[in-house]
Design an enzyme around this catalytic site. Structure first.
Site, short mmCIF file in Angstrom:
data_model
loop_
_atom_site.label_atom_id
_atom_site.label_comp_id
_atom_site.label_asym_id
_atom_site.label_seq_id
_atom_site.Cartn_x
_atom_site.Cartn_y
_atom_site.Cartn_z
CG PHE A 122 68.69 112.33 1.83
CD1 PHE A 122 69.33 112.63 0.98
CD2 PHE A 122 69.24 112.07 3.14
CE1 PHE A 122 70.60 113.21 1.10
CE2 PHE A 122 70.43 112.39 3.33
CZ PHE A 122 71.21 112.78 2.25
N GLY A 130 72.78 105.93 12.70
CA GLY A 130 71.96 107.26 12.36
C GLY A 130 72.86 108.41 12.18
CB ILE A 156 63.04 106.41 5.12
CG1 ILE A 156 64.25 105.65 5.56
CG2 ILE A 156 63.29 107.27 3.87
CD1 ILE A 156 65.55 106.34 5.89
CD GLN A 275 58.42 142.17 37.55
OE1 GLN A 275 58.53 141.85 38.51
NE2 GLN A 275 58.84 143.47 37.01
N GLY A 338 49.88 126.88 32.48
CA GLY A 338 49.45 126.14 33.66
C GLY A 338 48.89 124.47 33.28
CD GLU A 362 67.16 116.66 7.92
OE1 GLU A 362 67.63 117.71 7.74
OE2 GLU A 362 65.95 116.45 7.31
C1 LIG Z 1 60.74 112.33 12.29
C2 LIG Z 1 62.03 111.49 11.71
C3 LIG Z 1 62.37 111.67 10.49
C4 LIG Z 1 63.51 111.27 10.18
N1 LIG Z 1 63.78 111.29 8.60
C5 LIG Z 1 64.77 110.66 8.24
C6 LIG Z 1 65.13 110.65 6.83
O1 LIG Z 1 64.30 111.18 6.12
N2 LIG Z 1 66.24 110.04 6.33
C7 LIG Z 1 67.09 109.34 7.29
O2 LIG Z 1 68.13 108.92 6.68
N3 LIG Z 1 67.09 109.19 8.33
C8 LIG Z 1 65.77 110.00 8.95
N4 LIG Z 1 65.56 110.09 10.34
C9 LIG Z 1 66.60 109.47 11.17
C10 LIG Z 1 67.28 110.31 11.88
O3 LIG Z 1 67.94 111.34 11.29
C11 LIG Z 1 68.35 109.52 13.03
O4 LIG Z 1 67.38 108.69 13.75
C12 LIG Z 1 69.19 110.38 13.82
O5 LIG Z 1 70.20 110.90 12.98
C13 LIG Z 1 69.75 109.79 14.99
O6 LIG Z 1 70.36 108.72 14.85
P1 LIG Z 1 70.06 107.50 15.91
O7 LIG Z 1 68.64 107.45 16.27
O8 LIG Z 1 70.62 106.10 15.21
O9 LIG Z 1 70.96 107.87 17.10
P2 LIG Z 1 72.52 107.57 17.21
O10 LIG Z 1 73.44 108.15 16.51
O11 LIG Z 1 72.50 106.04 17.92
O12 LIG Z 1 72.33 108.57 18.71
C14 LIG Z 1 72.07 107.83 19.85
C15 LIG Z 1 72.90 108.80 21.00
O13 LIG Z 1 74.25 108.69 21.02
C16 LIG Z 1 74.80 110.08 20.71
N5 LIG Z 1 76.14 109.90 19.74
C17 LIG Z 1 76.01 109.13 18.53
N6 LIG Z 1 76.98 109.46 17.80
C18 LIG Z 1 77.98 110.26 18.63
C19 LIG Z 1 79.18 110.79 18.39
N7 LIG Z 1 80.03 110.58 17.52
N8 LIG Z 1 79.61 111.66 19.53
C20 LIG Z 1 78.72 111.91 20.30
N9 LIG Z 1 77.58 111.78 20.44
C21 LIG Z 1 77.13 110.58 19.74
C22 LIG Z 1 73.56 111.07 20.03
O14 LIG Z 1 74.00 112.42 20.39
C23 LIG Z 1 72.60 110.33 20.88
O15 LIG Z 1 72.43 111.09 22.17
C24 LIG Z 1 64.41 110.54 10.83
C25 LIG Z 1 64.26 110.36 12.35
C26 LIG Z 1 63.01 111.01 12.78
C27 LIG Z 1 62.67 110.73 14.27
#
Ligand SMILES: Cc1cc2nc3c(=O)[nH]c(=O)nc-3n(C[C@H](O)[C@H](O)[C@H](O)COP(=O)(O)OP(=O)(O)OC[C@H]3O[C@@H](n4cnc5c(N)ncnc54)[C@H](O)[C@@H]3O)c2cc1C
Length: 378
Positions: A122, A130, A156, A275, A338, A362
């Site tokens: 996906f 993201g 991905i 404890q 520890g 996600e």
């Molecule tokens: C192991 C792994 C597997 C993954 N698999 C997939 C996959 O199969 N398909 C896929 O599409 N993606 C996948 N991802 C990507 C992942 O889902 C995204 O990286 C994630 O959703 C976060 O997006 P970002 O890193 O761009 O963070 P950002 O969206 O840039 O967020 C960065 C910070 O800003 C904050 N933030 C962002 N928007 C808001 C808002 N509107 N309000 C408040 N705070 C906000 C967030 O809380 C966070 O602290 C994967 C990631 C990993 C690490």
């Protein structure tokens, strides 16, 4: 609500636990080092129908449903989160095809994925987004009877395996996000080297590059310009897997914490006599039980509820709690150990790294809070 498990559910839970203990556990150390899930583990999981659980029988699936899925995934993640995440990301993609796909798309893409010959993906995330679909840059341009895709996707899961990929791009007609089914490994499709993740070693994670990838019009999933609801649906149902993994991590923290508390001695007595250790064990039990019921209930809702909006809120609520519980449980497990818990030789250090993953994936935890609050305040 009655959560007594049926004979079949208990059997599936036991099968997954036995397989994880016997066929995954002996390879965990090597999997951690090499960051890949070995072929024999994938085929063993496929033999147990772990890739087929949510696929209806008419399309070659096991039709076991979401409750069994939760029970099995918890047991796999208890031993290793990498293989559990392969299954979770696979089912996230499949839930979209099952719910929004045409009969032809289901017939074409589900049976091989049920057998684990193909593993689904996906792809929403890009380097600049993201969390926000308005910032997508991957494009799908209408070209005769089909579309030409160009762009790049970041982080991905399962993208190195052959199989269907549900991919989100801005299409040239609606100028909005649209979901397409792309066959991974097709011409113009390539991937990066695997990312070296903090935790969930063995789970495949790469970037995808699409260079003039041609797909036929019948590979549009749902309606043109209607990708956002598919993304929201996938993110909600995907959380069943994410929560099950966090639950398995919490169970591992509880089991490892209790084991160490009984084994490690001071002046000839196990540290379990202190404890301070007992308080940590009690807290671990409370964290596990609260996560367990939230996650099992989510599986129950997925199996019995058609109110998608309510489900999305419940999934967000569960993830917000269960992902944080896993982190707290991992910290307590480390405390009980520890300094030994800081050593790679001890499972506590892997559990701690694995628990850090869920809150950022996600849908980060802040977004879960936004989903919960907007549902309650609307
Ligand atoms: C192991 C792994 C597997 C993954 N698999 C997939 C996959 O199969 N398909 C896929 O599409 N993606 C996948 N991802 C990507 C992942 O889902 C995204 O990286 C994630 O959703 C976060 O997006 P970002 O890193 O761009 O963070 P950002 O969206 O840039 O967020 C960065 C910070 O800003 C904050 N933030 C962002 N928007 C808001 C808002 N509107 N309000 C408040 N705070 C906000 C967030 O809380 C966070 O602290 C994967 C990631 C990993 C690490």
């Amino acid at each position: 609500m009655d959560f007594t498990l049926t004979k079949e559910e208990l059997l599936i839970q036991k099968m997954a636990r036995d397989f994880s203990n016997q066929s995954i556990q002996p390879h965990v150390e090597r999997m951690e080092k090499e960051n890949r899930t070995f072929e024999e583990i994938i085929s063993g999981l496929a033999d147990l129908d772990m890739f087929a659980m949510i696929i209806p029988e008419q399309f070659g699936g096991a039709g076991a449903g979401y409750i069994s899925y939760v029970l099995a995934l918890e047991q796999i993640a208890r031993v290793a989160c990498g293989p559990a995440f392969i299954i979770s990301a696979h089912n996230l993609a499949l839930s979209s095809i099952i719910n929004f796909g045409t009969e032809e798309q289901k017939a074409k893409y589900l049976s091989k994925t049920a057998r684990g010959e193909h593993i689904a993906s996906f792809a929403f995330t890009e380097s600049a987004t993201g969390s926000d679909p308005k910032q997508l840059t991957t494009v799908a341009v209408k070209d005769g009877g089909g579309y030409v895709l160009n762009g790049a996707k970041r982080f991905i899961s399962n993208a190195s395996y052959p199989g269907p990929l549900v991919l989100f791009a801005l299409d040239s007609e609606s100028k909005k996000p649209t979901a397409f089914i792309v066959e991974k490994k097709c011409s113009g499709y390539s991937v990066s080297e695997p990312w070296k993740k903090l935790g969930w070693h063995g789970g495949d994670l790469v970037d995808i590059y699409l260079k003039d990838v041609k797909i036929p019009a019948e590979n549009v999933l749902g309606q043109l310009g209607n990708g956002y609801p598919i993304l929201q649906y996938g993110m909600a149902y995907g959380k069943i897997g994410m929560n099950s993994i966090a639950l398995g991590t919490t169970l591992a923290a509880l089991e490892e914490g209790v084991k160490y508390a009984k084994e490690k001695t001071h002046r000839g007595e196990p540290i379990a006599k202190f404890q301070a250790i007992q308080l940590k064990v009690a807290e671990l039990c409370a964290l596990y039980e609260s996560s367990r019921w939230l996650t099992y209930r989510l599986g129950f809702l997925a199996a019995n509820n058609n109110d998608y909006k309510n489900f999305a809120k419940e999934a967000a609520l569960a993830k917000f709690t269960v992902a944080r519980n896993a982190q707290e449980a991992a910290r307590l497990c480390l405390d009980i150990h520890g300094s030994y818990g800081l050593m790679e030789e001890y499972a506590a250090s892997r559990i701690y790294r694995d628990a850090a993953m869920g809150p950022q994936i996600e849908g980060v935890l802040h977004l879960q809070e936004i989903i919960i609050a907007s549902s309650v305040l609307s």
